[in-house]
Design a protein around this motif. Sequence first.
Motif, PDB file in Angstrom:
ATOM      1  N   ARG A 208       0.811  -1.218   0.000  1.00 57.56           N
ATOM      2  CA  ARG A 208       0.000   0.000   0.000  1.00 57.56           C
ATOM      3  C   ARG A 208       0.843   1.267   0.000  1.00 57.56           C
ATOM      4  O   ARG A 208       0.434   2.292  -0.566  1.00 57.56           O
ATOM      5  N   ILE A 209       2.015   1.230   0.641  1.00 59.01           N
ATOM      6  CA  ILE A 209       2.857   2.431   0.688  1.00 59.01           C
ATOM      7  C   ILE A 209       3.870   2.475  -0.462  1.00 59.01           C
ATOM      8  O   ILE A 209       4.634   3.428  -0.566  1.00 59.01           O
ATOM      9  N   ASN A 210       3.870   1.457  -1.302  1.00 54.41           N
ATOM     10  CA  ASN A 210       4.780   1.414  -2.442  1.00 54.41           C
ATOM     11  C   ASN A 210       4.288   2.392  -3.519  1.00 54.41           C
ATOM     12  O   ASN A 210       3.155   2.270  -3.997  1.00 54.41           O
ATOM     13  N   PRO A 211       5.106   3.364  -3.923  1.00 45.42           N
ATOM     14  CA  PRO A 211       4.659   4.319  -4.949  1.00 45.42           C
ATOM     15  C   PRO A 211       4.347   3.661  -6.286  1.00 45.42           C
ATOM     16  O   PRO A 211       3.546   4.192  -7.070  1.00 45.42           O
ATOM     17  N   VAL A 212       4.958   2.506  -6.552  1.00 43.42           N
ATOM     18  CA  VAL A 212       4.643   1.780  -7.787  1.00 43.42           C
ATOM     19  C   VAL A 212       3.184   1.319  -7.753  1.00 43.42           C
ATOM     20  O   VAL A 212       2.484   1.384  -8.766  1.00 43.42           O
ATOM     21  N   SER A 213       2.715   0.885  -6.591  1.00 44.19           N
ATOM     22  CA  SER A 213       1.313   0.468  -6.451  1.00 44.19           C
ATOM     23  C   SER A 213       0.372   1.632  -6.729  1.00 44.19           C
ATOM     24  O   SER A 213      -0.667   1.466  -7.378  1.00 44.19           O
ATOM     25  N   LEU A 214       0.726   2.813  -6.230  1.00 43.03           N
ATOM     26  CA  LEU A 214      -0.101   3.998  -6.457  1.00 43.03           C
ATOM     27  C   LEU A 214      -0.211   4.306  -7.947  1.00 43.03           C
ATOM     28  O   LEU A 214      -1.297   4.584  -8.460  1.00 43.03           O
ATOM     29  N   THR A 215       0.915   4.222  -8.647  1.00 40.53           N
ATOM     30  CA  THR A 215       0.921   4.504 -10.087  1.00 40.53           C
ATOM     31  C   THR A 215       0.094   3.480 -10.848  1.00 40.53           C
ATOM     32  O   THR A 215      -0.698   3.834 -11.738  1.00 40.53           O
ATOM     33  N   ILE A 216       0.265   2.203 -10.510  1.00 43.48           N
ATOM     34  CA  ILE A 216      -0.487   1.147 -11.190  1.00 43.48           C
ATOM     35  C   ILE A 216      -1.980   1.282 -10.921  1.00 43.48           C
ATOM     36  O   ILE A 216      -2.805   1.135 -11.835  1.00 43.48           O
ATOM     37  N   THR A 217      -2.342   1.585  -9.689  1.00 37.69           N
ATOM     38  CA  THR A 217      -3.758   1.772  -9.351  1.00 37.69           C
ATOM     39  C   THR A 217      -4.360   2.923 -10.147  1.00 37.69           C
ATOM     40  O   THR A 217      -5.494   2.831 -10.642  1.00 37.69           O
TER      41      THR A 217
END
Length: 258
Positions: A208-217
């Motif tokens: 959840r705190i991974n910026p890659v996850s934020l971008t993919i979401t």
Amino acid sequence: MKLNLTKNYVVNNILTMAHRNLLKTLHNPDNLSDVIIQPVIFTLLFGYLFGGVIAGSVHAYLPMLVSGILVQSILNAASGSGQQLREDINEGIFDRFKTLPISPIAPLAGQLVGDMFRLLISGIMTLATSFLMGWRPSVNIPTLVIVMLLAIFIGWSISWIFALVGLMVKNAELIGSLSMIIILVMTFLSNAFIPTNTLPRFLQSLVRINPVSLTITAIRTILRTGSWSNNATLVLISGVIIIMIFMPLTIFVYQQRS
């Protein structure tokens, strides 16, 4: 008038260096692999290897896979900035640039401008491979362009980090190895390829705190709904913050060693 000519002169120098770096990518097997071959291989590999297990079929898995592979490919291509800079420095090419009647900032700026096109090529290869595998986006072409631009922007902002590393770390091979490890860890420790609810709770917190996850979401939301989201705005803001921090630092370090 003289100021305009000076600006045009600098811009021409930067574009010439960007063209030179693109040619270097096309004629270097390692760099070419990062931009063209790896997106194709990873899309095919993950699609056919995990599609049936995770989603029941490759076709059902592609909507999840496309955004993850797109971000991974963009980041992988962005990591080449530092290695290419360090290779030029170690080979004495930057010292030769100093003797030429060109703008002092042109070699560095040309590398980063050339990265935009490298990121674009990598993204196109990912989407084209996904399309050939049966992926059909539910959004129109302008929305796909927005998704691509968002991915390229965040990748280009991260290129400044890798460029700074390339100026500071003296071993090009070490830069390439560390960059690959970091990107793989951040990508696999994200929501790129699997549903996060299948992970242990402590790993879900890291995802959840991974910026890659934020971008993919953010990209998945745009591809699914066709509209801009708050996550996309956060990605945009994050990219701007990265650029504001690392662009001046990279230019400062570059000027100090020039």
